[in-house]
Design a protein around this motif. Structure first.
Motif, mmCIF file in Angstrom:
data_model
loop_
_atom_site.group_PDB
_atom_site.id
_atom_site.type_symbol
_atom_site.label_atom_id
_atom_site.label_comp_id
_atom_site.label_asym_id
_atom_site.label_seq_id
_atom_site.Cartn_x
_atom_site.Cartn_y
_atom_site.Cartn_z
ATOM 1 N N UNK A 173 70.897 -6.813 -8.867
ATOM 2 C CA UNK A 173 70.728 -6.604 -7.431
ATOM 3 C C UNK A 173 72.047 -6.152 -6.802
ATOM 4 N N UNK A 174 73.160 -6.372 -7.496
ATOM 5 C CA UNK A 174 74.478 -5.996 -6.982
ATOM 6 C C UNK A 174 75.117 -4.880 -7.801
ATOM 7 N N UNK A 175 74.902 -4.865 -9.116
ATOM 8 C CA UNK A 175 75.505 -3.840 -9.972
ATOM 9 C C UNK A 175 74.782 -2.521 -9.757
ATOM 10 N N UNK A 176 75.528 -1.431 -9.832
ATOM 11 C CA UNK A 176 74.884 -0.139 -9.633
ATOM 12 C C UNK A 176 75.063 0.792 -10.825
ATOM 13 N N UNK A 177 75.945 0.429 -11.768
ATOM 14 C CA UNK A 177 76.203 1.346 -12.873
ATOM 15 C C UNK A 177 76.594 0.573 -14.136
ATOM 16 N N UNK A 178 76.082 1.034 -15.276
ATOM 17 C CA UNK A 178 76.464 0.504 -16.586
ATOM 18 C C UNK A 178 76.928 1.698 -17.406
ATOM 19 N N UNK A 179 78.207 1.687 -17.775
ATOM 20 C CA UNK A 179 78.808 2.803 -18.495
ATOM 21 C C UNK A 179 78.959 2.419 -19.966
ATOM 22 N N UNK A 180 78.390 3.261 -20.854
ATOM 23 C CA UNK A 180 78.451 3.035 -22.299
ATOM 24 C C UNK A 180 79.397 4.075 -22.885
ATOM 25 N N UNK A 181 80.405 3.599 -23.618
ATOM 26 C CA UNK A 181 81.355 4.507 -24.258
ATOM 27 C C UNK A 181 81.458 4.197 -25.749
ATOM 28 N N UNK A 182 82.234 5.001 -26.464
ATOM 29 C CA UNK A 182 82.401 4.773 -27.898
ATOM 30 C C UNK A 182 83.084 3.447 -28.203
#
Length: 120
Positions: free
Chosen positions: A105-114
């Motif tokens: 409800x608060x997070x807006x982005x999940x970034x996946x990297x190597x």
């Protein structure tokens, strides 16, 4: 008298259904998270399960994949009005990344990297 009883039973059923529908209605919170794949691998599976779940729920990608360098807006809302979820991706090479207890409800982005992942 039988018709009257049938009407009462039908009315009670409608009231019950209306109550269930309003209980399942949205609370107005945004549970959509932008998943960005900045890794060199495609994402084969994307899971989001309430922290109370014992197993991972269905794959949010279904038959699709998330290509390297691409992003998708994932609708995490499963109708329970919960905000705390565990997130998991499975990469094409079999590597998995998990992020536990994310407030969607608060997070807006999940970034996946190597080399890892982060929630913003």
């Amino acid at each position: 008298m039988g018709k009257k009883l049938n009407w009462v039973v039908a009315a009670a059923a409608l009231v019950s259904l209306a109550g269930a529908a309003s209980a399942a209605s949205t609370d107005g919170k945004n549970r959509k998270v932008l998943v960005q794949n900045i890794s060199s691998q495609q994402v084969n599976n994307l899971y989001a399960s309430p922290i109370t779940a014992k197993t991972w729920e269905e794959d949010l990608l279904g038959q699709r994949t998330l290509a390297a360098g691409s992003s998708i807006e994932a609708n995490i809302d499963n109708g329970t009005n919960q905000c705390m979820y565990d997130l998991k991706v499975v990469m094409a090479n079999g590597k998995t990344f998990e992020h536990r207890s994310v407030n969607v409800c608060a997070a807006s982005k999940w970034v996946i990297g190597d080399s890892g992942e982060s929630v913003q």
